[in-house]
Motif scaffolding. Structure first.
Motif, PDB file in Angstrom:
ATOM      1  N   ARG A   1      29.013  -5.482  36.426  1.00 39.53           N
ATOM      2  CA  ARG A   1      29.515  -4.247  35.836  1.00 39.53           C
ATOM      3  C   ARG A   1      28.429  -3.565  35.036  1.00 39.53           C
ATOM      4  N   VAL A   2      28.386  -2.232  35.113  1.00 43.66           N
ATOM      5  CA  VAL A   2      27.439  -1.454  34.328  1.00 43.66           C
ATOM      6  C   VAL A   2      28.233  -0.436  33.519  1.00 43.66           C
ATOM      7  N   THR A   3      27.956  -0.376  32.241  1.00 40.58           N
ATOM      8  CA  THR A   3      28.667   0.530  31.362  1.00 40.58           C
ATOM      9  C   THR A   3      27.697   1.510  30.715  1.00 40.58           C
ATOM     10  N   GLN A   4      27.979   2.769  30.870  1.00 41.68           N
ATOM     11  CA  GLN A   4      27.240   3.811  30.159  1.00 41.68           C
ATOM     12  C   GLN A   4      28.257   4.461  29.231  1.00 41.68           C
ATOM     13  N   PRO A   5      28.185   4.164  27.939  1.00 42.63           N
ATOM     14  CA  PRO A   5      29.259   4.568  27.033  1.00 42.63           C
ATOM     15  C   PRO A   5      29.365   6.070  26.798  1.00 42.63           C
ATOM     16  N   GLU A   6      28.277   6.792  27.026  1.00 36.33           N
ATOM     17  CA  GLU A   6      28.313   8.236  26.761  1.00 36.33           C
ATOM     18  C   GLU A   6      28.381   9.012  28.065  1.00 36.33           C
ATOM     19  N   LYS A   7      29.446   9.825  28.219  1.00 40.06           N
ATOM     20  CA  LYS A   7      29.514  10.697  29.397  1.00 40.06           C
ATOM     21  C   LYS A   7      28.592  11.885  29.222  1.00 40.06           C
ATOM     22  N   LEU A   8      28.504  12.372  27.980  1.00 43.32           N
ATOM     23  CA  LEU A   8      27.698  13.546  27.676  1.00 43.32           C
ATOM     24  C   LEU A   8      26.797  13.239  26.489  1.00 43.32           C
ATOM     25  N   LEU A   9      25.555  13.752  26.556  1.00 40.89           N
ATOM     26  CA  LEU A   9      24.619  13.594  25.451  1.00 40.89           C
ATOM     27  C   LEU A   9      23.827  14.885  25.338  1.00 40.89           C
ATOM     28  N   SER A  10      23.802  15.442  24.141  1.00 39.40           N
ATOM     29  CA  SER A  10      23.108  16.704  23.929  1.00 39.40           C
ATOM     30  C   SER A  10      22.105  16.537  22.801  1.00 39.40           C
ATOM     31  N   VAL A  11      20.859  16.933  23.067  1.00 38.00           N
ATOM     32  CA  VAL A  11      19.801  16.856  22.049  1.00 38.00           C
ATOM     33  C   VAL A  11      19.005  18.147  22.090  1.00 38.00           C
ATOM     34  N   PHE A  12      18.212  18.344  21.055  1.00 42.65           N
ATOM     35  CA  PHE A  12      17.317  19.490  21.038  1.00 42.65           C
ATOM     36  C   PHE A  12      15.943  19.096  21.566  1.00 42.65           C
ATOM     37  N   LYS A  13      15.264  20.071  22.126  1.00 39.87           N
ATOM     38  CA  LYS A  13      13.906  19.874  22.636  1.00 39.87           C
ATOM     39  C   LYS A  13      13.028  19.288  21.540  1.00 39.87           C
ATOM     40  N   GLY A  14      12.257  18.258  21.910  1.00 45.12           N
ATOM     41  CA  GLY A  14      11.375  17.620  20.950  1.00 45.12           C
ATOM     42  C   GLY A  14      12.005  16.459  20.205  1.00 45.12           C
ATOM     43  N   ALA A  15      13.301  16.319  20.301  1.00 55.39           N
ATOM     44  CA  ALA A  15      13.992  15.220  19.614  1.00 55.39           C
ATOM     45  C   ALA A  15      13.931  13.965  20.474  1.00 55.39           C
ATOM     46  N   PRO A  16      14.045  12.796  19.839  1.00 55.44           N
ATOM     47  CA  PRO A  16      14.097  11.567  20.649  1.00 55.44           C
ATOM     48  C   PRO A  16      15.445  11.466  21.351  1.00 55.44           C
ATOM     49  N   VAL A  17      15.433  10.803  22.479  1.00 56.86           N
ATOM     50  CA  VAL A  17      16.675  10.623  23.228  1.00 56.86           C
ATOM     51  C   VAL A  17      16.790   9.180  23.669  1.00 56.86           C
ATOM     52  N   GLU A  18      18.007   8.652  23.600  1.00 59.47           N
ATOM     53  CA  GLU A  18      18.292   7.303  24.075  1.00 59.47           C
ATOM     54  C   GLU A  18      19.589   7.327  24.857  1.00 59.47           C
ATOM     55  N   LEU A  19      19.519   6.931  26.104  1.00 61.24           N
ATOM     56  CA  LEU A  19      20.718   6.822  26.938  1.00 61.24           C
ATOM     57  C   LEU A  19      21.044   5.346  27.060  1.00 61.24           C
ATOM     58  N   LYS A  20      22.257   5.004  26.688  1.00 65.31           N
ATOM     59  CA  LYS A  20      22.627   3.602  26.612  1.00 65.31           C
ATOM     60  C   LYS A  20      23.158   3.065  27.940  1.00 65.31           C
ATOM     61  N   CYS A  21      22.821   1.813  28.193  1.00 64.22           N
ATOM     62  CA  CYS A  21      23.309   1.121  29.384  1.00 64.22           C
ATOM     63  C   CYS A  21      23.518  -0.345  29.019  1.00 64.22           C
ATOM     64  N   ASN A  22      24.708  -0.841  29.243  1.00 55.81           N
ATOM     65  CA  ASN A  22      24.993  -2.264  29.075  1.00 55.81           C
ATOM     66  C   ASN A  22      25.498  -2.819  30.393  1.00 55.81           C
ATOM     67  N   TYR A  23      25.195  -4.067  30.643  1.00 54.01           N
ATOM     68  CA  TYR A  23      25.586  -4.648  31.928  1.00 54.01           C
ATOM     69  C   TYR A  23      26.245  -6.000  31.723  1.00 54.01           C
ATOM     70  N   SER A  24      26.949  -6.379  32.751  1.00 60.59           N
ATOM     71  CA  SER A  24      27.596  -7.681  32.786  1.00 60.59           C
ATOM     72  C   SER A  24      27.245  -8.327  34.112  1.00 60.59           C
ATOM     73  N   TYR A  25      26.564  -9.460  34.022  1.00 63.53           N
ATOM     74  CA  TYR A  25      26.168 -10.171  35.239  1.00 63.53           C
ATOM     75  C   TYR A  25      25.725 -11.564  34.853  1.00 63.53           C
ATOM     76  N   SER A  26      26.182 -12.534  35.574  1.00 61.94           N
ATOM     77  CA  SER A  26      25.918 -13.920  35.190  1.00 61.94           C
ATOM     78  C   SER A  26      24.553 -14.420  35.642  1.00 61.94           C
ATOM     79  N   GLY A  27      23.975 -13.777  36.640  1.00 63.52           N
ATOM     80  CA  GLY A  27      22.700 -14.262  37.153  1.00 63.52           C
ATOM     81  C   GLY A  27      21.535 -13.469  36.594  1.00 63.52           C
ATOM     82  N   SER A  28      20.439 -13.429  37.342  1.00 63.17           N
ATOM     83  CA  SER A  28      19.265 -12.651  36.940  1.00 63.17           C
ATOM     84  C   SER A  28      19.351 -11.271  37.572  1.00 63.17           C
ATOM     85  N   PRO A  29      19.604 -10.259  36.783  1.00 66.00           N
ATOM     86  CA  PRO A  29      19.801  -8.937  37.364  1.00 66.00           C
ATOM     87  C   PRO A  29      18.488  -8.185  37.531  1.00 66.00           C
ATOM     88  N   GLU A  30      18.563  -7.182  38.352  1.00 66.36           N
ATOM     89  CA  GLU A  30      17.494  -6.205  38.417  1.00 66.36           C
ATOM     90  C   GLU A  30      18.119  -4.879  37.982  1.00 66.36           C
TER      91      GLU A  30
END
Lengths: 117, 110
Positions: free
Chosen positions: B3-32
């Motif tokens: 399973r892959v979860t991206q908690p934010e459907k929408l993200l808005s920032v201003f030009k020049g600002a830092p941005v972080e898009l979140k991703c969490n995963y669920s997997y028992s083995g070694s993922p790529e």
């Protein structure tokens, strides 16, 4: 170099009909993947073909089927269409697995938008 | 189950600002793990993958196995970064399917 191509771009069918979607991979790629992008559900894996064989299948009913031809192009067939089959269907291709255990990069086509009325 | 979860459907920032898009995963083995991007009226394309450890278009992502996360970061966002971003996971067992998150739409405002 041409990318992955898909046809048709749009397809309108009525409930109960059959739909056939086509995909041509990048030259030299032997693996073809199909994904469904339905509204609110995100991209979901449908089928994977490699060297003419079905290698893996997602959690979809048997009325979703396909095949891969000797030139590595592929068809996705959806029988007995239902309203919820309306979606964007994406095809991707990749080189054959290198055996290193790492995923080959998948290159995506523009998609076929299927509307079931 | 993968399973892959991206908690934010929408993200808005201003030009020049830092941005972080979140991703969490669920997997028992070694993922790529991968990040794919779809710009307006363009097809889905690979942005980066964790095994290559590259920086593409100023974006980086580090796989944190302890937190099962693969967040995408860029220190200074540009307007041309506005797009739909998808995090994806693959097993290394040869199944070769990608499991995608539902995506985050990033808008960079001038």
């Amino acid at each position: 170099e041409a990318g992955v191509t898909q046809s048709p771009t749009h397809l309108i069918k009525t409930r109960g009909q059959q739909a056939t979607l086509r995909c041509s991979p990048i030259s030299g790629h032997t693996s073809v993947y199909w994904y469904q992008q339905a509204l609110g559900l995100g991209l979901q894996f449908l089928l994977w073909y490699d060297e003419g064989e079905e290698r893996n299948r997602g959690n979809f009913p048997p009325r979703f089927s396909g095949r891969q031809f000797p030139n590595y192009s592929s068809e996705l067939n959806v029988n007995a269409l239902e309203l919820e089959d309306s979606a964007l269907y994406l095809c991707a291709s990749s080189l054959e697995g290198s055996g290193t255990g790492y995923q080959e990069t998948q290159y995506f086509g523009p998609g076929t938008r299927l509307l079931v009325l | 189950a993968q399973r892959v979860t991206q908690p934010e459907k929408l993200l808005s920032v201003f030009k020049g600002a830092p941005v972080e898009l979140k991703c969490n995963y669920s997997y028992s083995g070694s993922p790529e793990l991968f990040w794919y991007v779809q710009y307006s009226r363009q097809r889905l394309q690979l942005l980066l993958r964790h095994i290559s450890r590259e920086s593409i278009k100023g974006f980086t992502a580090d796989l944190n196995k302890g937190e099962t996360s693969f967040h995408l970061k860029k220190p200074f966002a540009q307007e041309e970064d506005s797009a739909m971003y998808y995090c994806a996971l693959s097993s290394r067992r040869g199944s070769e399917k990608l499991v995608f998150g539902k995506g985050t739409k990033l808008t960079v405002n001038p």
